[in-house]
Design an enzyme around this catalytic site. Structure first.
Site: not given
Ligand code: DNO
Ligand code: MN
Length: 342
Positions: A236, A263, A308, A322
């Site tokens: 990420c 991500h 992400d 999101y």
């Molecule tokens: C946030 C995401 C996290 C991710 C978890 C993975 O938006 O990147 O919540 O889903 O940490 O386990």
């Molecule tokens: Mn992430």
């Protein structure tokens, strides 16, 4: 690389019809959301999710996340039962044809921000983390909740859990992670499932809780201790990249062949241990997305990748980070870079 998009299921204001129209969008990243953390995910629920996704000409390619029960993270005596459940969930996911499972090992809280809709100069807003502010927040006040947090804890339970962590060092937490992996990785191997641990976000200790999935050294250590291709990471960019000290291309190098999911998100550093999320553009954030994707490509990564978080733009409201629009722009931007590389 397989461009993918996170979808929060039927309650998500962003629909699969909309996601399908993003250019070259192929995968859906989702989860079964109505099972309490630690319980086995029934095969029927997984199959149903898969069918819904496939009915929209998309592929359910990653599960994010299968939550790890707190007892496992704390190394409590009851952890073995929860680990058995985890294995059973992996088996059911495999039966449904799922190959990639993202999870995290953050004590108590998932990702943390100080502001969910901080303004950006262009009039949009995004998630922001300010260390000063967070240091003055009291997670026990009960007033503080973030979208990634488990709301099932009552304040009393939360206090007990947070107290219990006072005696768990980062070394111990790492050992608890290794214990968990030693148990579940053989199942993942048998089932052909790739485990992809998500980094801690932000990648440093908050509220006095230990955090270990934070930097290259720790990633190398956990990959080496449980040395199986099925024990891998979610790279990420925004989580590792929130710490300017982190050597992102060094992490890609160290985890070569063990990166199972990416991500992509940009952040702008606003101070020591402080940042705000931006569009994916290399001109707006502090991370060089082009260089990172190139590095991933050179390291042989060809798996699922998703934008992400995104900014909230064009008046959009909904789940912070999101929305549809900026994540869709992000996917198109990333695909442009990826097409050039290929
Ligand atoms: C946030 C995401 C996290 C991710 C978890 C993975 O938006 O990147 O919540 O889903 O940490 O386990
Ligand atoms: Mn992430």
């Amino acid at each position: 690389m397989e461009m993918s998009f996170r979808w929060y299921g039927e309650d998500d204001p962003v629909t699969l019809e909309q996601i399908r129209q993003i250019p070259d969008m192929r995968g859906i990243v989702s989860a079964v959301y109505d099972i309490p953390a630690g319980e086995v995910w029934p095969l029927e629920k997984i199959e149903k999710l898969k069918q819904t996704v496939e009915a929209h000409d998309l592929k359910l390619n990653v599960i994010e996340s299968v939550p790890v029960h707190e007892d496992i993270k704390m190394g409590a005596p009851s952890r073995d039962g929860w680990i058995e459940n985890y294995k059973e969930t992996l088996r059911n996911l495999s039966r449904a044809g799922i190959r990639t499972v993202c999870y995290n090992f953050m004590p108590v809280f998932d990702w943390t921000r100080s502001e969910l809709g901080a303004p950006l100069p262009d009039g949009s807003n995004s998630l922001k983390y300010d260390e000063e502010t967070v240091q003055h927040l009291d997670p026990l006040s009960g007033e503080l909740t973030l979208p990634g947090w488990d709301l099932s804890y009552q304040t009393d339970d939360l206090r007990k859990i947070m107290d219990a962590y006072q005696s768990i060092s980062e070394e111990q937490l790492m050992e608890n992670l290794i214990y968990f992996l030693e148990q579940v990785v053989p199942t993942a191997e048998e089932e052909g499932v790739l485990l992809a641990i998500h980094p801690d976000d932000p990648p440093w200790s908050i509220f006095g809780l230990p955090r270990v999935v934070t930097n290259k050294e720790n990633v190398e250590y956990m990959l080496r201790r449980v040395d199986s291709p099925n024990n891998g990471i979610t790279f990420c960019t925004g989580s590792y990249g929130a710490d300017p000290e982190n050597d992102l291309s060094g992490i890609i190098e160290a985890a070569k062949g063990r990166i199972h999911f990416v991500h992509a998100r940009n952040v702008k550093w606003t101070g020591s241990r402080s940042f705000q999320e931006t569009s994916h553009s290399i001109k707006e954030g502090s991370l060089d997305m082009t260089a990172l994707l190139q590095k991933l490509h050179e390291a042989g990564f060809s798996g699922p990748i998703r934008p992400d978080h995104g900014r909230m733009i064009w008046g959009e409201t909904g789940r912070p980070g999101y929305g549809l629009y900026d994540r869709a722009l992000g996917a198109a931007y990333l695909n442009g870079i990826i097409d050039t590389l290929q």
